[in-house]
Motif scaffolding. Sequence first.
Motif, PDB file in Angstrom:
ATOM      1  N   ALA A 107       0.783  -0.850  -0.424  1.00 42.23           N
ATOM      2  CA  ALA A 107      -0.209   0.165  -0.111  1.00 42.23           C
ATOM      3  C   ALA A 107       0.996   0.802  -0.184  1.00 42.23           C
ATOM      4  CB  ALA A 107      -1.270  -0.326   1.148  1.00 42.23           C
ATOM      5  N   GLU A 108       1.868   1.350   0.695  1.00 40.08           N
ATOM      6  CA  GLU A 108       2.946   2.540   0.080  1.00 40.08           C
ATOM      7  C   GLU A 108       3.426   2.328  -1.134  1.00 40.08           C
ATOM      8  OE1 GLU A 108       6.433   2.503   4.135  1.00 40.08           O
ATOM      9  OE2 GLU A 108       4.874   2.608   4.912  1.00 40.08           O
ATOM     10  N   MET A 109       3.807   1.189  -0.987  1.00 40.13           N
ATOM     11  CA  MET A 109       5.084   1.534  -2.165  1.00 40.13           C
ATOM     12  C   MET A 109       3.828   1.879  -3.515  1.00 40.13           C
ATOM     13  SD  MET A 109       7.342  -1.449  -3.010  1.00 40.13           S
ATOM     14  CE  MET A 109       6.542  -2.882  -2.258  1.00 40.13           C
ATOM     15  N   ASN A 112       0.503   6.559  -4.205  1.00 39.33           N
ATOM     16  CA  ASN A 112      -0.092   7.590  -5.068  1.00 39.33           C
ATOM     17  C   ASN A 112      -0.640   7.258  -6.291  1.00 39.33           C
ATOM     18  OD1 ASN A 112       1.771   9.602  -3.449  1.00 39.33           O
ATOM     19  ND2 ASN A 112       3.567   9.458  -4.601  1.00 39.33           N
ATOM     20  N   LYS A 113      -0.504   5.747  -6.937  1.00 40.41           N
ATOM     21  CA  LYS A 113      -1.039   5.520  -7.772  1.00 40.41           C
ATOM     22  C   LYS A 113      -2.868   4.912  -7.169  1.00 40.41           C
ATOM     23  CE  LYS A 113       2.728   3.998 -11.081  1.00 40.41           C
ATOM     24  NZ  LYS A 113       3.576   3.369 -11.402  1.00 40.41           N
ATOM     25  N   LEU A 114      -2.952   4.808  -6.400  1.00 41.19           N
ATOM     26  CA  LEU A 114      -4.768   4.169  -5.722  1.00 41.19           C
ATOM     27  C   LEU A 114      -4.515   5.025  -5.545  1.00 41.19           C
ATOM     28  CD1 LEU A 114      -3.583   0.537  -4.100  1.00 41.19           C
ATOM     29  CD2 LEU A 114      -3.632   1.610  -6.385  1.00 41.19           C
ATOM     30  N   LYS A 115      -4.018   6.750  -4.434  1.00 37.89           N
ATOM     31  CA  LYS A 115      -4.666   7.619  -4.538  1.00 37.89           C
ATOM     32  C   LYS A 115      -5.708   8.740  -5.921  1.00 37.89           C
ATOM     33  CE  LYS A 115      -3.402   8.868   0.008  1.00 37.89           C
ATOM     34  NZ  LYS A 115      -2.755   9.062   1.161  1.00 37.89           N
ATOM     35  N   GLU A 116      -5.044   9.015  -6.778  1.00 39.38           N
ATOM     36  CA  GLU A 116      -5.062   9.197  -7.569  1.00 39.38           C
ATOM     37  C   GLU A 116      -5.975   8.177  -8.938  1.00 39.38           C
ATOM     38  OE1 GLU A 116      -1.335   9.815  -9.721  1.00 39.38           O
ATOM     39  OE2 GLU A 116      -0.622  10.963  -7.580  1.00 39.38           O
ATOM     40  N   ALA A 117      -6.569   7.178  -8.659  1.00 41.27           N
ATOM     41  CA  ALA A 117      -6.898   6.200  -9.558  1.00 41.27           C
ATOM     42  C   ALA A 117      -8.914   6.656  -8.910  1.00 41.27           C
ATOM     43  CB  ALA A 117      -6.893   4.651  -9.477  1.00 41.27           C
ATOM     44  N   ASP A 118      -9.319   6.512 -10.652  1.00 44.58           N
ATOM     45  CA  ASP A 118     -10.636   6.355 -10.286  1.00 44.58           C
ATOM     46  C   ASP A 118     -11.800   5.154  -9.909  1.00 44.58           C
ATOM     47  OD1 ASP A 118     -11.125   9.501 -11.343  1.00 44.58           O
ATOM     48  OD2 ASP A 118     -10.067   8.601 -12.798  1.00 44.58           O
ATOM     49  N   PHE A 119     -10.970   4.694 -10.445  1.00 41.30           N
ATOM     50  CA  PHE A 119     -11.555   3.729 -10.634  1.00 41.30           C
ATOM     51  C   PHE A 119     -10.298   2.213  -9.916  1.00 41.30           C
ATOM     52  CE2 PHE A 119     -14.532   4.976 -13.033  1.00 41.30           C
ATOM     53  CZ  PHE A 119     -15.546   4.445 -12.749  1.00 41.30           C
ATOM     54  N   VAL A 120     -10.237   1.353  -9.129  1.00 39.79           N
ATOM     55  CA  VAL A 120      -9.504   0.360  -8.381  1.00 39.79           C
ATOM     56  C   VAL A 120      -9.879  -0.866  -8.382  1.00 39.79           C
ATOM     57  CG1 VAL A 120      -7.772  -0.256  -6.842  1.00 39.79           C
ATOM     58  CG2 VAL A 120      -7.810   1.910  -6.746  1.00 39.79           C
TER      59      VAL A 120
END
Length: 414
Positions: A107-109, A112-120
């Motif tokens: 989650a740490e790595m 950024n990507k997961l925070k910026e996403a619209d759909f995960v």
Amino acid sequence: MSDLLSQYAEVVGEQEIRHMRALAKGLHGARVVHVNSTKSGGGVAELLNRIVPLQKELGLDVEWEIIEGKSDFFVTTKNIHNALQGTPVTLSEPMWKAYEETNRANAEMLENKLKEADFVFIHDPQPAALINHFPQRSAKWIWRCHIDVSTPQPSVWRRLERTISKYDASIFSLAQFAQALPHPQYLITPSIDPLSEKNIDLPQEEIETVFDRFNLDRKKPLLLQVSRFDRFKDPLGVIEAYKNVKSFQESVQLVLAGGGASDDPEGGTVLGEVFEAAKGDPDIHVLELPPTANRTINALQRAADVVLQKSLREGFGLTVTEALWKYKPVVGGDTGGIRLQVIDRFNGFRVRTPEGAALRMRYLLHHHGKAKRMGQNAHNFVKDNFLITQQVRNYLALMMSLKEGEVSRLEVVV
Ligand code: UDP
């Protein structure tokens, strides 16, 4: 229309592509992140390898991330996988700790990507606990379950359920796999890509190369199972079924083709058991193939007289879809996703025992006309139900409905 989309149009028709593009319009530029636990080996990697480029082609901004972990993590997640598919295993506290801690580190790595996403899209249990580290998320998080969770070990499911409940939606392949969860559940079947190296048409000369390459006998009918070496795929049951066929003085040969997956630590042990059971029979060929062997698997599936997938549990079984697409009736285990694909006597047979598998294989070997008609049904059935365009369209519909918030508790997309 782009080159790629017009190639798909040639297989599935222009209307399907128009439909997909219409849905994609509302999602243009949407940031989508898929997360799973291996880049190659097994059905999830196979699917993502094909879905990600097609979603990009449709204008979505898609990334595919793989979580990293040490062996204690993958031993744990294999145990979780086995427990969810009904094997009586219990997980110790240190194992759950390895699971949660590895998810925290990933989650740490990926923060950024997961925070910026619209759909995960989180695939399977391995990365499911990532969500625990994004309490303030703005994206829609979807848990995509690819395995057979119809009869999970209650203690393991209960523990995982606390995490899965946090998702905005989940996707299962079959209605029987759906769970009591506080969010919408979608039914979407996996699919194969008719344009991939695994599934494109091959010239007859290329198909025939497998006989010399793997020292196979052109005169003996070829029985084939392609699978990771996993107990749920029942490779020992396949050998038993083959031996049963042979006991009727049939001249046949068996190929068990498979490779490993980096998130599957049990493969080596099962492969050892397979070698032991195959020992001394020159007509059993155990082939260990690299993850790049897509054309080889394609050729083997096309060269086979009968394709087996004698699984004891199966989330879906892409190997079944692949064989059906290649006009092969499939003798498949009567379980999970195989029930969705193999319709008894129409495009194959569903079996519960090695004896049953042997009986059906002998039928197919002796009834060529019937086997050919079943093979044609098999191809048409996949064309109508299990091609990638349909799956991508269903994913788009799901994203649209989550975006617009117009979902009922159980949404059936298929
Ligand atoms: N596969 C492969 N090489 C192998 C074994 C399997 O490429 O040695 C592929 C197979 O063709 C299929 C996928 O991996 O596309 C397996 O998916 P399936 O749903 O049948 O089973 P899973 O491994 O996900 O349980």
